[in-house]
Design a protein around this motif. Structure first.
Motif, PDB file in Angstrom:
ATOM      1  N   HIS A 196      23.292 138.961  19.044  1.00  0.00           N
ATOM      2  CA  HIS A 196      23.447 139.430  17.667  1.00  0.00           C
ATOM      3  C   HIS A 196      24.876 139.934  17.447  1.00  0.00           C
ATOM      4  O   HIS A 196      25.545 140.376  18.378  1.00  0.00           O
ATOM      5  CB  HIS A 196      22.414 140.534  17.352  1.00  0.00           C
TER       6      HIS A 196
ATOM      7  N   TYR B  38      25.950 142.598  16.410  1.00  0.00           N
ATOM      8  CA  TYR B  38      26.190 144.016  16.734  1.00  0.00           C
ATOM      9  C   TYR B  38      26.307 144.251  18.244  1.00  0.00           C
ATOM     10  O   TYR B  38      26.515 145.375  18.677  1.00  0.00           O
ATOM     11  CB  TYR B  38      25.021 144.895  16.251  1.00  0.00           C
TER      12      TYR B  38
ATOM     13  N   ASP C  11      23.645 136.414  12.734  1.00  0.00           N
ATOM     14  CA  ASP C  11      22.800 137.446  12.136  1.00  0.00           C
ATOM     15  C   ASP C  11      21.342 137.137  12.491  1.00  0.00           C
ATOM     16  O   ASP C  11      21.052 136.136  13.174  1.00  0.00           O
ATOM     17  CB  ASP C  11      23.062 137.597  10.624  1.00  0.00           C
ATOM     18  N   SER C  12      20.424 137.964  12.015  1.00  0.00           N
ATOM     19  CA  SER C  12      19.020 137.808  12.427  1.00  0.00           C
ATOM     20  C   SER C  12      18.457 136.437  12.037  1.00  0.00           C
ATOM     21  O   SER C  12      17.715 135.833  12.810  1.00  0.00           O
ATOM     22  CB  SER C  12      18.152 138.883  11.774  1.00  0.00           C
TER      23      SER C  12
ATOM     24  N   MET D 124      14.068 140.972  17.961  1.00  0.00           N
ATOM     25  CA  MET D 124      14.784 139.688  17.890  1.00  0.00           C
ATOM     26  C   MET D 124      14.277 138.739  18.978  1.00  0.00           C
ATOM     27  O   MET D 124      14.065 137.548  18.734  1.00  0.00           O
ATOM     28  CB  MET D 124      16.294 139.919  18.027  1.00  0.00           C
TER      29      MET D 124
ATOM     30  N   TYR E  22      10.246 142.760   6.550  1.00  0.00           N
ATOM     31  CA  TYR E  22      11.582 142.565   7.114  1.00  0.00           C
ATOM     32  C   TYR E  22      11.412 142.142   8.579  1.00  0.00           C
ATOM     33  O   TYR E  22      10.524 142.657   9.262  1.00  0.00           O
ATOM     34  CB  TYR E  22      12.315 143.905   7.027  1.00  0.00           C
TER      35      TYR E  22
ATOM     36  N   ASN F 290      12.945 143.047  10.967  1.00  0.00           N
ATOM     37  CA  ASN F 290      13.063 144.272  11.777  1.00  0.00           C
ATOM     38  C   ASN F 290      11.708 144.979  11.763  1.00  0.00           C
ATOM     39  O   ASN F 290      11.514 146.029  11.142  1.00  0.00           O
ATOM     40  CB  ASN F 290      14.128 145.211  11.200  1.00  0.00           C
TER      41      ASN F 290
ATOM     42  N   SER G  19      17.949 140.237   6.025  1.00  0.00           N
ATOM     43  CA  SER G  19      18.836 140.736   4.976  1.00  0.00           C
ATOM     44  C   SER G  19      19.564 139.573   4.292  1.00  0.00           C
ATOM     45  O   SER G  19      20.043 139.709   3.181  1.00  0.00           O
ATOM     46  CB  SER G  19      19.833 141.735   5.562  1.00  0.00           C
TER      47      SER G  19
ATOM     48  N   HIS H  46      22.546 152.843   9.129  1.00  0.00           N
ATOM     49  CA  HIS H  46      23.057 152.564   7.782  1.00  0.00           C
ATOM     50  C   HIS H  46      22.840 153.730   6.825  1.00  0.00           C
ATOM     51  O   HIS H  46      23.558 153.859   5.836  1.00  0.00           O
ATOM     52  CB  HIS H  46      22.394 151.295   7.223  1.00  0.00           C
TER      53      HIS H  46
ATOM     54  N   HIS I 278      26.238 146.525   4.118  1.00  0.00           N
ATOM     55  CA  HIS I 278      24.994 145.836   4.457  1.00  0.00           C
ATOM     56  C   HIS I 278      23.898 146.303   3.486  1.00  0.00           C
ATOM     57  O   HIS I 278      23.908 147.463   3.066  1.00  0.00           O
ATOM     58  CB  HIS I 278      24.623 146.195   5.911  1.00  0.00           C
TER      59      HIS I 278
ATOM     60  N   GLU J 288      21.099 147.269   4.070  1.00  0.00           N
ATOM     61  CA  GLU J 288      20.332 148.408   4.599  1.00  0.00           C
ATOM     62  C   GLU J 288      20.965 149.740   4.183  1.00  0.00           C
ATOM     63  O   GLU J 288      20.406 150.795   4.444  1.00  0.00           O
ATOM     64  CB  GLU J 288      20.238 148.334   6.127  1.00  0.00           C
TER      65      GLU J 288
ATOM     66  N   SER K 266      24.447 140.441   4.460  1.00  0.00           N
ATOM     67  CA  SER K 266      24.078 140.462   5.883  1.00  0.00           C
ATOM     68  C   SER K 266      25.337 140.344   6.750  1.00  0.00           C
ATOM     69  O   SER K 266      26.434 140.051   6.245  1.00  0.00           O
ATOM     70  CB  SER K 266      23.156 139.275   6.182  1.00  0.00           C
ATOM     71  N   THR K 267      25.166 140.511   8.048  1.00  0.00           N
ATOM     72  CA  THR K 267      26.331 140.395   8.931  1.00  0.00           C
ATOM     73  C   THR K 267      26.877 138.954   8.901  1.00  0.00           C
ATOM     74  O   THR K 267      28.085 138.746   8.972  1.00  0.00           O
ATOM     75  CB  THR K 267      25.989 140.822  10.369  1.00  0.00           C
TER      76      THR K 267
HETATM   77  P1  13P Z   1      21.592 141.053   9.965  1.00  0.00           P
HETATM   78  O1  13P Z   1      20.414 140.181   9.752  1.00  0.00           O
HETATM   79  O2  13P Z   1      22.458 141.234   8.755  1.00  0.00           O
HETATM   80  O3  13P Z   1      22.394 140.613  11.134  1.00  0.00           O
HETATM   81  O4  13P Z   1      21.076 142.531  10.262  1.00  0.00           O
HETATM   82  C1  13P Z   1      20.282 142.813  11.344  1.00  0.00           C
HETATM   83  C2  13P Z   1      20.038 144.237  11.506  1.00  0.00           C
HETATM   84  O5  13P Z   1      19.279 144.616  12.355  1.00  0.00           O
HETATM   85  C3  13P Z   1      20.714 145.169  10.615  1.00  0.00           C
HETATM   86  O6  13P Z   1      20.534 146.485  11.031  1.00  0.00           O
END
Ligand code: 13P
Length: 300
Positions: free
Chosen positions: A21, A23, A37-38, A61, A109, A111, A126, A174, A197, A199, A213-214
């Protein structure tokens, strides 16, 4: 030990694909075959030809990858890397909300935990929350666990009524950003474009210049020369790599400790020993898969 060399050798020997990911720590992103991104990671996990996937991210994930590819071995180097947001919605809260709003679909979501997804109609990330909401025929939509992402989707799809479940779910990383941070950033970096973002809180979203999103950030940040980035700090690495001449101002305190657990040694041990394999009970995986595949269909 030269972990880079050993990791690449083991991955080739075992036919493993490493996904990370945006991050993740910089050195893990640099070792990965695929970063994203996710939504991008979920898509790549589904399409992958390799029989083993190593998911460098937080638990949901890797769980999503396993649900989409039950025949593959899906490994996560640090299964203790959870998502505090995912834990804010459980299956019984979904069932209670559905009972209170009969006929309203539940958008969850990604997540979120697999057992929660299994009770929901469709997932979103996102990157596609608004598209997913628009794809539903019903006017009233239940949405959780992120209330800020729900507010973002509501702003983009005003013709629907989106009910956040729970009312105040959110990501602690966030949640720390305030409008004051945005105003301070504008004073300090008057030439920068501010991107946050979804979030982040609705106030922060409205005060920023762009929201996404990222993956969206990585796509858009070539357009300007200076940016303030309001999301987890790990994103600065792929941004700086892709746009070496652009100035990025991240926020030093925006660190998700769960995303930062995986080290090169963990990744090496994962490949060497085949640990830790993700297991999702079939009865949960089959229903969660429907929700994830509906999302992939809705945002194609
Ligand atoms: P993204 O889908 O934008 O990468 O975000 C994932 C996430 O966990 C944000 O906190």
């Amino acid at each position: 030990m030269n972990y880079e060399k050993e990791i690449k050798k083991l991955a080739a020997e075992k036919g493993a694909l490493i996904l990370a990911h945006n991050y993740q720590p910089a050195e893990i992103q640099d070792l990965a075959d695929i970063t994203g991104d996710s939504l991008e990671l979920a898509r790549k996990a589904k399409e992958a030809k390799e029989s083993t996937l190593v998911v460098c991210g937080v638990y949901f994930m890797a769980e999503t990858a396993k649900i989409l590819s039950p025949e593959k071995t899906v490994l996560i180097p640090r299964p203790d890397g959870g998502c505090p947001l995912a834990d804010q919605l459980n299956p019984s809260a979904v069932l209670a909300a559905k009972k209170a709003h009969p006929g309203s679909p539940f958008v969850v979501y990604v997540n979120s935990n697999a057992a929660t997804k299994a009770e929901c109609d469709i997932t979103c990330t996102s990157a596609n929350a608004a598209d997913v909401v628009r794809s539903l025929k019903e006017d009233t939509i239940l949405f959780g666990p992120d209330a800020n992402l729900a507010a973002y989707a509501q702003r983009l799809v005003p013709e629907k009524t989106i009910i956040p479940v729970p009312q105040d779910g959110g990501c602690p990383t966030h949640h720390q950003f305030s409008v004051r941070d945005v105003e301070a950033a504008r004073r300090e970096y008057p030439n920068a474009t501010i991107i946050c973002h979804p979030e982040c809180s609705p106030d922060v979203q409205l005060a920023s210049d762009l929201v996404g999103s990222t993956g969206y950030m990585i796509r858009r940040c070539g357009e300007k020369k200076e940016w303030v980035i309001l999301t987890e700090k790990g994103i600065i690495h792929p941004l700086q790599k892709k746009y070496p001449d652009t100035i990025f101002h991240g926020i030093d305190t925006a660190v998700c400790s769960n995303m930062k657990l995986i080290t090169k040694e963990d990744l090496y041990i994962t490949l060497r020993d085949g640990v830790v394999p993700i297991q999702v009970p079939e009865s949960i995986a089959d229903r969660a898969r429907l929700a994830i595949e509906r999302m992939i269909g809705a945002s194609a």
